[in-house]
Design a protein around this motif. Sequence first.
Motif, short mmCIF file in Angstrom:
data_model
loop_
_atom_site.label_atom_id
_atom_site.label_comp_id
_atom_site.label_asym_id
_atom_site.label_seq_id
_atom_site.Cartn_x
_atom_site.Cartn_y
_atom_site.Cartn_z
N TYR A 150 -24.62 25.91 1.08
CA TYR A 150 -23.52 25.06 0.10
C TYR A 150 -24.34 24.62 -1.08
O TYR A 150 -24.07 24.64 -2.13
CB TYR A 150 -22.89 24.16 0.95
CG TYR A 150 -22.27 23.12 -0.05
CD1 TYR A 150 -21.05 23.37 -0.49
CD2 TYR A 150 -22.50 21.67 -0.50
CE1 TYR A 150 -20.14 22.57 -1.34
CE2 TYR A 150 -21.72 21.06 -1.02
CZ TYR A 150 -20.67 21.13 -1.55
OH TYR A 150 -20.06 20.27 -2.17
N LYS A 151 -25.48 24.06 -0.82
CA LYS A 151 -26.20 23.45 -1.77
C LYS A 151 -26.93 24.69 -2.83
O LYS A 151 -27.13 24.36 -4.19
CB LYS A 151 -27.74 22.86 -1.21
CG LYS A 151 -27.40 21.59 -0.71
CD LYS A 151 -27.09 20.43 -1.34
CE LYS A 151 -28.22 19.64 -1.71
NZ LYS A 151 -27.84 18.36 -2.51
N LYS A 154 -23.98 25.61 -5.04
CA LYS A 154 -23.79 24.56 -6.27
C LYS A 154 -24.89 24.80 -7.16
O LYS A 154 -24.56 24.59 -8.47
CB LYS A 154 -24.03 23.16 -5.50
CG LYS A 154 -22.82 22.77 -4.72
CD LYS A 154 -21.65 22.44 -5.77
CE LYS A 154 -20.75 21.40 -5.07
NZ LYS A 154 -19.49 21.22 -6.21
N ARG A 155 -26.13 24.72 -6.89
CA ARG A 155 -27.14 25.03 -7.83
C ARG A 155 -26.82 26.20 -8.90
O ARG A 155 -27.04 26.21 -9.88
CB ARG A 155 -28.46 25.30 -6.92
CG ARG A 155 -29.83 24.55 -7.70
CD ARG A 155 -30.87 24.69 -6.87
NE ARG A 155 -30.83 23.95 -5.63
CZ ARG A 155 -31.20 24.69 -4.50
NH1 ARG A 155 -31.64 25.65 -4.72
NH2 ARG A 155 -31.28 23.91 -3.43
N GLU A 157 -23.95 27.73 -9.42
CA GLU A 157 -22.89 27.14 -10.29
C GLU A 157 -23.29 26.42 -11.45
O GLU A 157 -22.79 26.69 -12.56
CB GLU A 157 -21.60 26.86 -9.35
CG GLU A 157 -20.40 26.41 -10.13
CD GLU A 157 -19.45 25.90 -9.11
OE1 GLU A 157 -18.82 24.96 -9.45
OE2 GLU A 157 -19.18 26.18 -7.94
N ARG A 158 -24.06 25.45 -11.13
CA ARG A 158 -24.51 24.62 -12.19
C ARG A 158 -25.35 25.22 -13.36
O ARG A 158 -25.15 24.96 -14.39
CB ARG A 158 -25.29 23.39 -11.74
CG ARG A 158 -24.46 22.08 -11.31
CD ARG A 158 -25.44 21.15 -11.05
NE ARG A 158 -25.50 21.06 -9.59
CZ ARG A 158 -26.68 20.58 -8.94
NH1 ARG A 158 -27.68 20.46 -9.46
NH2 ARG A 158 -26.63 20.88 -7.41
#
Length: 193
Positions: A150-151, A154-155, A157-158
């Motif tokens: 998940y992290k 997210k990374r 995506e950012r």
Amino acid sequence: MSMRPDDHRRKWDRKEYERLAHERILSKDKGSEPVTKELLKQREYKVDLDSKLGKSMVINKSTPSSQSGGYYCNVCDCVVKDSINFLDHINGKKHQRNLGMSMKVERSSLDQVKERFKINKKKTEEKKKDYELESRVREAKEEEDRYREYKREKRKERKRKHDDDDADPDLDAGSSEMAAIMGFAGFGGSKKN
């Protein structure tokens, strides 16, 4: 013993043999006590069946029997060719007799049986607890892996969002004009409107 010529059967002196038997009984009573053998009991050691597994040996006529092919029993001084027959041998009557045990088993009392049930119940509960602990550890590891994934997403995506924000609209317009002047559609990037 008197033998007549027409009587060819052998005659025994009963008194002599009764005296010999009586002496033998008296000498047994005095001299030796009956041999008492230990009752059959559980082995305290692990039977080694795997040490020679998958290994090759050179055996010739001068090789001692203890190092020849198969399983060697040092109590009975014999060689057994395979593991199943070796287990049959060490659990058998001849081997146990050579160890000084009879094949009789001690009769258990009610208290001993109850104690054994308690011990077995504790063992099963411990196994159950170990299994529960293993499953909890496995679940925690899976949860940790999901959180890590998940992290990571997210990374990414950012980073994509950041790359999109960095693209300058003026620079993009200038590059499309340059491409038109040079005579091709673009520099290989995606066209953004």
